[in-house]
Scaffold this active site. Structure first.
Site, PDB file in Angstrom:
ATOM      1  N   GLY A  17       0.844  -1.285   0.006  1.00 27.13           N
ATOM      2  CA  GLY A  17      -0.077  -0.170   0.075  1.00 27.13           C
ATOM      3  C   GLY A  17       0.858   1.205   0.091  1.00 27.13           C
ATOM      4  O   GLY A  17       0.352   2.189   0.581  1.00 27.13           O
ATOM      5  N   ASN A  19       1.450   3.020  -2.631  1.00 29.83           N
ATOM      6  CA  ASN A  19       0.813   3.900  -3.523  1.00 29.83           C
ATOM      7  C   ASN A  19      -0.366   4.340  -2.698  1.00 29.83           C
ATOM      8  O   ASN A  19      -0.723   5.846  -2.819  1.00 29.83           O
ATOM      9  CB  ASN A  19       0.455   3.281  -4.746  1.00 29.83           C
ATOM     10  CG  ASN A  19       1.411   3.346  -5.669  1.00 29.83           C
ATOM     11  OD1 ASN A  19       1.936   4.371  -6.477  1.00 29.83           O
ATOM     12  ND2 ASN A  19       2.161   2.122  -5.837  1.00 29.83           N
ATOM     13  N   ARG A  95      -5.563  -9.034  -8.533  1.00 29.25           N
ATOM     14  CA  ARG A  95      -6.746  -9.610  -8.761  1.00 29.25           C
ATOM     15  C   ARG A  95      -7.454  -9.157 -10.297  1.00 29.25           C
ATOM     16  O   ARG A  95      -7.540  -7.941 -10.244  1.00 29.25           O
ATOM     17  CB  ARG A  95      -7.653  -9.672  -7.579  1.00 29.25           C
ATOM     18  CG  ARG A  95      -8.906 -10.045  -7.893  1.00 29.25           C
ATOM     19  CD  ARG A  95      -9.056 -11.402  -6.716  1.00 29.25           C
ATOM     20  NE  ARG A  95     -10.252 -12.047  -7.653  1.00 29.25           N
ATOM     21  CZ  ARG A  95     -10.098 -13.500  -7.500  1.00 29.25           C
ATOM     22  NH1 ARG A  95      -9.110 -14.028  -7.256  1.00 29.25           N
ATOM     23  NH2 ARG A  95     -11.130 -13.961  -7.869  1.00 29.25           N
ATOM     24  N   HIS A 113       0.832   0.521 -13.175  1.00 30.13           N
ATOM     25  CA  HIS A 113       1.803  -0.674 -13.457  1.00 30.13           C
ATOM     26  C   HIS A 113       3.244  -0.219 -13.753  1.00 30.13           C
ATOM     27  O   HIS A 113       3.584   0.809 -14.312  1.00 30.13           O
ATOM     28  CB  HIS A 113       1.312  -1.231 -15.012  1.00 30.13           C
ATOM     29  CG  HIS A 113       2.156  -2.468 -15.268  1.00 30.13           C
ATOM     30  ND1 HIS A 113       2.062  -3.758 -14.933  1.00 30.13           N
ATOM     31  CD2 HIS A 113       3.126  -2.492 -16.230  1.00 30.13           C
ATOM     32  CE1 HIS A 113       2.779  -4.498 -15.539  1.00 30.13           C
ATOM     33  NE2 HIS A 113       3.311  -3.933 -16.402  1.00 30.13           N
ATOM     34  N   LEU A 148      -5.668  -7.717 -19.748  1.00 30.90           N
ATOM     35  CA  LEU A 148      -4.630  -7.371 -18.455  1.00 30.90           C
ATOM     36  C   LEU A 148      -3.342  -6.221 -19.018  1.00 30.90           C
ATOM     37  O   LEU A 148      -2.801  -6.617 -19.988  1.00 30.90           O
ATOM     38  CB  LEU A 148      -3.605  -8.666 -18.001  1.00 30.90           C
ATOM     39  CG  LEU A 148      -2.930  -8.194 -16.865  1.00 30.90           C
ATOM     40  CD1 LEU A 148      -3.620  -8.109 -15.494  1.00 30.90           C
ATOM     41  CD2 LEU A 148      -2.393  -9.954 -16.555  1.00 30.90           C
ATOM     42  N   ASP A 149      -3.317  -5.618 -18.337  1.00 28.81           N
ATOM     43  CA  ASP A 149      -2.326  -4.336 -18.514  1.00 28.81           C
ATOM     44  C   ASP A 149      -2.213  -3.709 -19.981  1.00 28.81           C
ATOM     45  O   ASP A 149      -1.199  -3.256 -20.428  1.00 28.81           O
ATOM     46  CB  ASP A 149      -0.885  -4.849 -18.217  1.00 28.81           C
ATOM     47  CG  ASP A 149      -0.806  -5.124 -16.747  1.00 28.81           C
ATOM     48  OD1 ASP A 149      -1.501  -4.853 -15.676  1.00 28.81           O
ATOM     49  OD2 ASP A 149       0.203  -6.492 -16.566  1.00 28.81           O
ATOM     50  N   THR A 176       9.510   5.242  -6.529  1.00 30.31           N
ATOM     51  CA  THR A 176       9.318   6.783  -6.332  1.00 30.31           C
ATOM     52  C   THR A 176       8.428   7.346  -7.243  1.00 30.31           C
ATOM     53  O   THR A 176       7.767   8.450  -6.995  1.00 30.31           O
ATOM     54  CB  THR A 176      10.660   7.172  -6.290  1.00 30.31           C
ATOM     55  OG1 THR A 176      11.493   6.765  -5.279  1.00 30.31           O
ATOM     56  CG2 THR A 176      10.753   8.663  -5.997  1.00 30.31           C
TER      57      THR A 176
HETATM   58  C1  GRF Z   1       3.474  -1.629  -7.575  1.00 30.51           C
HETATM   59  O1  GRF Z   1       4.543  -1.464  -8.171  1.00 30.51           O
HETATM   60  C2  GRF Z   1       2.238  -1.190  -8.797  1.00 30.51           C
HETATM   61  O2  GRF Z   1       2.788  -0.637  -9.829  1.00 30.51           O
HETATM   62  C3  GRF Z   1       1.929  -2.310  -8.924  1.00 30.51           C
HETATM   63  O3  GRF Z   1       1.900  -3.136  -7.693  1.00 30.51           O
HETATM   64  C4  GRF Z   1       2.802  -2.364  -6.714  1.00 30.51           C
HETATM   65  C5  GRF Z   1       2.091  -2.020  -5.410  1.00 30.51           C
HETATM   66  O4  GRF Z   1       2.801  -1.277  -4.496  1.00 30.51           O
HETATM   67  N1  GRF Z   1       0.761  -2.575  -9.541  1.00 30.51           N
HETATM   68  P1  GRF Z   1       2.355  -0.980  -3.214  1.00 30.51           P
HETATM   69  O5  GRF Z   1       1.341  -1.842  -2.581  1.00 30.51           O
HETATM   70  O6  GRF Z   1       1.457   0.546  -3.620  1.00 30.51           O
HETATM   71  O7  GRF Z   1       3.405  -0.564  -2.420  1.00 30.51           O
END
Ligand code: GRF
Length: 225
Positions: A17, A19, A95, A113, A148-149, A176
């Site tokens: 988490g 992000n 998921r 991603h 996907l993606d 970052t």
């Molecule tokens: C990130 O690298 C994001 O790009 C990918 O999953 C990772 C999640 O990281 N989809 P976090 O849980 O937000 O630290």
């Protein structure tokens, strides 16, 4: 089209988490959004702790409790609807969401991603970029579609790959970037400048190019982590 201020968003996680934390911090610094719920499909996700510390509502919806993928998707959609988010932010949500779920929230689900899509879909993107001898690597925010993606790209930020970079060093650098790019995109959405129609991202009413908005120097910017 007018957007609510603050923009109600739901954040879906499965793990650390970081992000989510970046979005929480950006909101504390003035991003005009409100996290109406954080949903995790794993009870062990550290992101749940981050959400609780920020005083946010959380839900754990384990996919193990659903018999089928569709049943999980239906349950998730029902829970999400009860919070009325305008935007659904996938932040490390491990998921795949099925077409019937996606149809319920058209143009409203974003994912981040860790690669410059369309390069390196799926997992282990940092190793893949090194193996491919790429000179640049980075991160993509895209609209989620059934493949996907592969949804339409909204924004990308990039870093040069330096001699000596490893999958771990790239992961750190890309994280970052992610923490800077996702709040920027959500901010554009919240301001009404960015929107998606018929699966096309539009900025100020103009269709974005295939690679979305490109941020080449986000890693050099001196902004708060
Ligand atoms: C990130 O690298 C994001 O790009 C990918 O999953 C990772 C999640 O990281 N989809 P976090 O849980 O937000 O630290």
């Amino acid at each position: 089209m007018s957007v609510k201020n603050p923009l109600p968003i739901a954040v879906l996680i499965s793990g650390n988490g970081s992000n989510l934390q970046a979005i929480i911090d950006a909101i504390a610094s003035g991003l005009p959004a409100k996290i109406v719920v954080v949903i995790s499909n794993s009870e062990n996700a550290y992101g749940l702790e981050r959400a609780k510390q920020a005083g946010l509502p959380t839900e754990i919806l384990s996919h193990h409790s659903s018999q089928t993928r569709d049943a999980f998707d239906t349950m998730l959609a029902e829970h999400l609807n009860s919070y009325q988010p305008e935007l659904i932010i996938l932040a490390g949500f491990m998921r795949i969401l099925g077409p019937s779920f996606l149809d319920k929230f058209p143009n409203r689900i974003l994912n981040i991603h860790p690669s410059l899509l369309p390069k390196h879909r799926g997992l282990n993107t940092h190793k893949a970029a090194l193996d491919a001898k790429d000179t640049n690597h980075g991160v993509t925010v895209h609209l989620v579609t059934a493949e996907l993606d592969a949804g339409p790209i909204i924004a990308q930020a990039m870093i040069p790959i330096a001699p000596g970079d490893t999958p771990d060093s790239l992961k750190e650098k890309v994280h970052t970037l992610e923490h800077r790019l996702y709040p920027i995109v959500i901010g554009l959405y919240a301001s009404g400048r960015l929107r998606c129609e018929n699966n096309h991202p539009l900025l100020d009413g103009l269709k974005l190019p295939e690679n979305g908005m490109r941020f080449a120097h986000l890693h050099n910017m001196d902004c708060k982590e």
